[in-house]
Write an enzyme that holds these catalytic residues in place. Sequence first.
Site, mmCIF file in Angstrom:
data_model
loop_
_atom_site.group_PDB
_atom_site.id
_atom_site.type_symbol
_atom_site.label_atom_id
_atom_site.label_comp_id
_atom_site.label_asym_id
_atom_site.label_seq_id
_atom_site.Cartn_x
_atom_site.Cartn_y
_atom_site.Cartn_z
ATOM 1 N N TYR A 178 4.247 4.874 1.714
ATOM 2 C CA TYR A 178 4.529 6.267 1.359
ATOM 3 C C TYR A 178 4.051 7.255 2.418
ATOM 4 C CZ TYR A 178 5.136 4.111 -3.247
ATOM 5 O OH TYR A 178 5.534 3.307 -4.292
ATOM 6 N N HIS B 108 4.125 -5.168 -2.982
ATOM 7 C CA HIS B 108 5.179 -4.158 -2.933
ATOM 8 C C HIS B 108 6.554 -4.778 -2.635
ATOM 9 C CE1 HIS B 108 5.874 0.356 -1.822
ATOM 10 N NE2 HIS B 108 6.532 -0.039 -2.913
#
Length: 262
Positions: free
Chosen positions: A163, A234
């Site tokens: 992110y 992830h």
Amino acid sequence: SNRGHDSITVFKVGLEPDCLLELVGHCSTNGHIPRHFALHESGNFCVVCNQESDRIDSFRVDKETGMLQPTGLSMHIGSPTCVIFAASTGDATAEPPAKCPCRAHAKLPQARLGRTGLMVSAPCLGGVGLGSIYGNVTEQQAIATVRRAVERGINFIDTSPLYGDSEAHLGAALRALTPKQRDGLILCSKVGDECPPYSDNGGHHAMSSEGVRCSIMSSLKKIGVSRLDVVLLHDPTLHDLKQFLGKGGGIEALHQLRSEGK
């Protein structure tokens, strides 16, 4: 209250039978903008709730005019609460009555997170918006976002190296909170990302034990904490998952890091 303005408008109840509100005047709050104030009369008490700030500003009642006057004193309380003003003495306490109409907004519902035993708020705060995925986000904007989330009762914050600046911005936001606000927060980040310069797997494969250890240590440093409550893998493919769970895979590092208290 006047939302968006640093003043409180004061009214009084008119005579029967109409009992219409009559304007008395205005009271400056010395630049502190009150938001979402709710007034509730109960006996000799007036309850004032500020649901979007961790600051209580002190006021007194002017005996001649009946107006609220700021004393210039304020205190940080760590979370939204109520203040009860006794009409006869002007004394105040931070403990709201059991039937205060704003008590229902003080806490969000919580749910158990899988088999972890952790109780997390519903909703949680996703950290993707704290980074640069959806546009430029300043550190101050991230700090304000996290502070507002905590004030509203959110206790679970998720982030990831993928992110962008999210982990670093979250770290800045945590440093801006009071110790009481940070207490009880549940932090989550992720491993398995290959997105330098934001990820740091130490030159190892992202699914390897060495790569996951380097990734976790990098996240801890950016967020500014000594441990993470939750770590997620992830977006793995089936091939990634096989590597991660196999011999020398990232799952070994997670077990070891948990035993180290990280």
